[in-house]
Design a protein around this motif. Structure first.
Motif, PDB file in Angstrom:
ATOM      1  N   VAL A 168      -5.858  12.301  -4.121  1.00 13.75           N
ATOM      2  CA  VAL A 168      -7.114  12.003  -4.152  1.00 13.75           C
ATOM      3  C   VAL A 168      -7.030   9.861  -3.717  1.00 13.75           C
ATOM      4  N   LEU A 169      -5.190   9.274  -4.300  1.00 16.16           N
ATOM      5  CA  LEU A 169      -4.461   8.306  -4.408  1.00 16.16           C
ATOM      6  C   LEU A 169      -3.930   8.530  -2.700  1.00 16.16           C
ATOM      7  N   GLY A 170      -4.134   9.289  -2.314  1.00 18.67           N
ATOM      8  CA  GLY A 170      -3.389   9.674  -1.182  1.00 18.67           C
ATOM      9  C   GLY A 170      -4.156   8.846  -0.163  1.00 18.67           C
ATOM     10  N   ALA A 171      -5.252   9.665   0.359  1.00 24.06           N
ATOM     11  CA  ALA A 171      -6.558   9.367   0.447  1.00 24.06           C
ATOM     12  C   ALA A 171      -7.440   8.063   0.645  1.00 24.06           C
ATOM     13  N   ALA A 172      -6.997   7.636  -0.826  1.00 26.17           N
ATOM     14  CA  ALA A 172      -8.016   6.579  -0.232  1.00 26.17           C
ATOM     15  C   ALA A 172      -6.451   5.241  -0.261  1.00 26.17           C
ATOM     16  N   SER A 173      -5.522   5.742  -0.306  1.00 23.88           N
ATOM     17  CA  SER A 173      -4.945   4.011   0.687  1.00 23.88           C
ATOM     18  C   SER A 173      -4.875   4.332   2.354  1.00 23.88           C
ATOM     19  N   PHE A 174      -4.344   5.874   2.330  1.00 22.25           N
ATOM     20  CA  PHE A 174      -4.838   5.612   3.308  1.00 22.25           C
ATOM     21  C   PHE A 174      -6.012   5.561   4.488  1.00 22.25           C
ATOM     22  N   CYS A 175      -7.143   5.680   4.047  1.00 23.21           N
ATOM     23  CA  CYS A 175      -8.390   4.748   3.778  1.00 23.21           C
ATOM     24  C   CYS A 175      -8.445   3.931   3.938  1.00 23.21           C
ATOM     25  N   ALA A 176      -8.160   2.877   3.287  1.00 23.24           N
ATOM     26  CA  ALA A 176      -8.095   1.148   3.461  1.00 23.24           C
ATOM     27  C   ALA A 176      -7.228   0.909   4.167  1.00 23.24           C
ATOM     28  N   LEU A 177      -5.846   1.285   4.746  1.00 21.32           N
ATOM     29  CA  LEU A 177      -5.049   1.316   6.058  1.00 21.32           C
ATOM     30  C   LEU A 177      -6.050   1.370   7.261  1.00 21.32           C
ATOM     31  N   GLY A 178      -6.574   2.702   7.552  1.00 17.22           N
ATOM     32  CA  GLY A 178      -7.684   3.009   8.376  1.00 17.22           C
ATOM     33  C   GLY A 178      -8.706   1.212   9.005  1.00 17.22           C
TER      34      GLY A 178
ATOM     35  N   GLY B  35      11.102   5.857   2.835  1.00 24.15           N
ATOM     36  CA  GLY B  35      10.848   5.711   1.688  1.00 24.15           C
ATOM     37  C   GLY B  35       9.774   4.483   1.236  1.00 24.15           C
ATOM     38  N   LEU B  36       9.803   3.000   1.619  1.00 27.23           N
ATOM     39  CA  LEU B  36       9.279   2.414   1.540  1.00 27.23           C
ATOM     40  C   LEU B  36       8.025   1.733   1.872  1.00 27.23           C
ATOM     41  N   LEU B  37       7.764   3.267   3.508  1.00 28.27           N
ATOM     42  CA  LEU B  37       6.709   3.059   3.629  1.00 28.27           C
ATOM     43  C   LEU B  37       5.140   4.240   2.988  1.00 28.27           C
ATOM     44  N   PRO B  38       4.411   4.320   3.741  1.00 32.88           N
ATOM     45  CA  PRO B  38       3.301   5.240   3.229  1.00 32.88           C
ATOM     46  C   PRO B  38       3.158   6.861   3.167  1.00 32.88           C
ATOM     47  N   VAL B  39       3.759   6.637   4.359  1.00 33.96           N
ATOM     48  CA  VAL B  39       3.475   8.115   4.598  1.00 33.96           C
ATOM     49  C   VAL B  39       4.548   9.416   4.143  1.00 33.96           C
ATOM     50  N   LYS B  40       5.691   8.340   4.065  1.00 28.22           N
ATOM     51  CA  LYS B  40       6.531   9.625   3.277  1.00 28.22           C
ATOM     52  C   LYS B  40       6.830   9.320   1.801  1.00 28.22           C
ATOM     53  N   PRO B  41       6.322   8.991   1.102  1.00 22.60           N
ATOM     54  CA  PRO B  41       6.137   9.423  -0.216  1.00 22.60           C
ATOM     55  C   PRO B  41       4.943   9.578  -0.611  1.00 22.60           C
ATOM     56  N   PHE B  42       4.096  10.247   0.676  1.00 19.64           N
ATOM     57  CA  PHE B  42       3.108  11.423   0.049  1.00 19.64           C
ATOM     58  C   PHE B  42       3.442  12.642   0.372  1.00 19.64           C
ATOM     59  N   ASN B  43       4.707  13.251   1.522  1.00 14.35           N
ATOM     60  CA  ASN B  43       5.101  13.303   1.943  1.00 14.35           C
ATOM     61  C   ASN B  43       5.930  14.624   0.750  1.00 14.35           C
TER      62      ASN B  43
ATOM     63  N   ALA C 171       2.982   5.469  -6.577  1.00 14.13           N
ATOM     64  CA  ALA C 171       2.972   3.562  -6.885  1.00 14.13           C
ATOM     65  C   ALA C 171       3.320   2.792  -5.420  1.00 14.13           C
ATOM     66  N   VAL C 172       3.749   3.671  -4.466  1.00 11.42           N
ATOM     67  CA  VAL C 172       4.523   3.206  -3.178  1.00 11.42           C
ATOM     68  C   VAL C 172       2.828   3.612  -2.643  1.00 11.42           C
ATOM     69  N   LEU C 173       2.439   4.597  -2.827  1.00 12.37           N
ATOM     70  CA  LEU C 173       1.331   5.141  -2.070  1.00 12.37           C
ATOM     71  C   LEU C 173       0.215   3.843  -2.197  1.00 12.37           C
ATOM     72  N   ALA C 174      -0.596   3.160  -4.025  1.00 15.03           N
ATOM     73  CA  ALA C 174      -1.018   2.626  -4.964  1.00 15.03           C
ATOM     74  C   ALA C 174      -0.615   1.251  -3.955  1.00 15.03           C
ATOM     75  N   ALA C 175       0.609   1.038  -3.531  1.00 12.13           N
ATOM     76  CA  ALA C 175       0.559  -1.039  -3.358  1.00 12.13           C
ATOM     77  C   ALA C 175       0.448  -0.766  -1.445  1.00 12.13           C
ATOM     78  N   TRP C 176       0.625   0.492  -1.045  1.00 11.65           N
ATOM     79  CA  TRP C 176      -0.070   0.247   0.774  1.00 11.65           C
ATOM     80  C   TRP C 176      -1.498   0.308   0.524  1.00 11.65           C
ATOM     81  N   GLY C 177      -2.321   0.735  -0.358  1.00 11.28           N
ATOM     82  CA  GLY C 177      -3.326   1.069  -0.287  1.00 11.28           C
ATOM     83  C   GLY C 177      -4.033  -0.126  -1.170  1.00 11.28           C
ATOM     84  N   VAL C 178      -3.483  -1.178  -1.526  1.00  9.71           N
ATOM     85  CA  VAL C 178      -4.307  -2.524  -1.839  1.00  9.71           C
ATOM     86  C   VAL C 178      -3.740  -3.484  -0.539  1.00  9.71           C
ATOM     87  N   ILE C 179      -2.301  -3.657   0.064  1.00 10.25           N
ATOM     88  CA  ILE C 179      -1.681  -4.355   1.269  1.00 10.25           C
ATOM     89  C   ILE C 179      -3.482  -3.416   2.231  1.00 10.25           C
TER      90      ILE C 179
END
Length: 277
Positions: free
Chosen positions: A172-182, A226-234, A253-261
């Motif tokens: 859910v967090l990965g989906a939400a973060s990637f949706c926000a980035l989308g 590891g500071l970007l959104p895809v590798k932490p999700f992997n 936490a990295v995923l959530a940060a990118w979601g906020v961005i």
């Protein structure tokens, strides 16, 4: 002789009160959200081409990998894992990225270009309901995608994770973060014709350096990715499958940060009407 004096605002009789029973009632926000989710789901499932390719591509890929790596032993190249143990969670993660980032950014760019978003914005539907409906829709599609990939992996002997609460939160967090980035990327796309190119220009390098195609053994590149959104999700998905681990808080936490961005970019830049050429 009586003089007729025209009625004024002061002398005119007060208007009869409006019949409140006939006045339109405000819709419950939750009811509106449910309606929006249902609309997005029906739009998706009634588009066979989009539906089939969303689900068939991950199945075909994991099926091919299953045929290639079936019966193989753990290898150093895959960090001591078999090919299927490595690729099952990674392909599941890539399917979530495609459903929540790539497709959403392209769909929003097309809806804005065709005027759908402009007409929608003129309705009483709150903006948060619209985007929440998109998020829930993408989460549902992601769950179906991931379940299919997990099922194919299990047929080839890959053990399923045991911490399903951690799997659900990560998904859910990965989906939400990637949706926000989308949504954030869609805010920067000027026309729908450029949307696929812009989406792939961002997605392809991220997927490549994050080990989605094959494992990356370069320490510096892994640190950067590891500071970007895809590798932490992997990595979070891999840990759930291969280490019998629970919540990967650093990766989350990295995923959530990118979601906020992504959300901040969307709030500042998102447009409902087409941009002038």
């Amino acid at each position: 002789m009586t003089t007729l004096i025209p009625p004024t605002a002061e002398t005119a009789a007060p208007a009869a009160p409006a019949n409140r029973a006939n006045a339109p009632r405000e819709r419950n926000p939750l009811a509106l959200l449910g309606h929006q989710i249902r609309y997005e789901q029906l739009s998706f499932w009634r588009n066979p081409q989009s539906m089939v390719f969303t689900f068939v591509l991950p199945i075909v890929i994991i099926g091919i990998f299953g045929a290639v790596f079936s019966g193989s032993e753990g290898e150093d190249f895959f960090f001591g894992l078999t090919g299927m143990q490595y690729y099952t969670p990674v392909i599941a993660a890539v399917s979530v990225l495609g459903a929540c980032y790539g497709q959403l950014a392209i769909v929003l760019a097309m809806r804005r270009q065709t005027g759908v978003l402009k007409r929608l914005h003129a309705t009483p539907l709150p903006a948060w309901v619209y985007f929440a409906g998109l998020l829930v829709h993408c989460v549902v599609v992601s769950i179906v995608d991931v379940a299919l990939v997990f099922g194919i992996g299990a047929l080839y002997g890959v053990d399923l994770p045991t911490h399903w609460g951690a799997v659900l939160l990560t998904l859910v967090l990965g989906a939400a973060s990637f949706c926000a980035l989308g949504v954030g990327v869609a805010s920067l796309i000027k026309n729908s014709e450029a949307a696929p190119a812009v989406v792939q220009f961002i997605q392809f390098p991220l997927v490549f350096i994050s080990g989605s195609y094959f494992p990356i053994h370069a320490e510096l590149l892994n640190t950067i990715a590891g500071l970007l959104p895809v590798k932490p999700f992997n990595d979070a998905m891999l840990a759930l499958f291969t280490q019998d681990a629970g919540f990967q808080w650093r990766d989350l936490a990295v995923l959530a940060a990118w979601g906020v961005i992504g959300a901040l970019i969307a709030v500042r830049s998102f447009r409902w009407d087409p941009r002038p050429e």
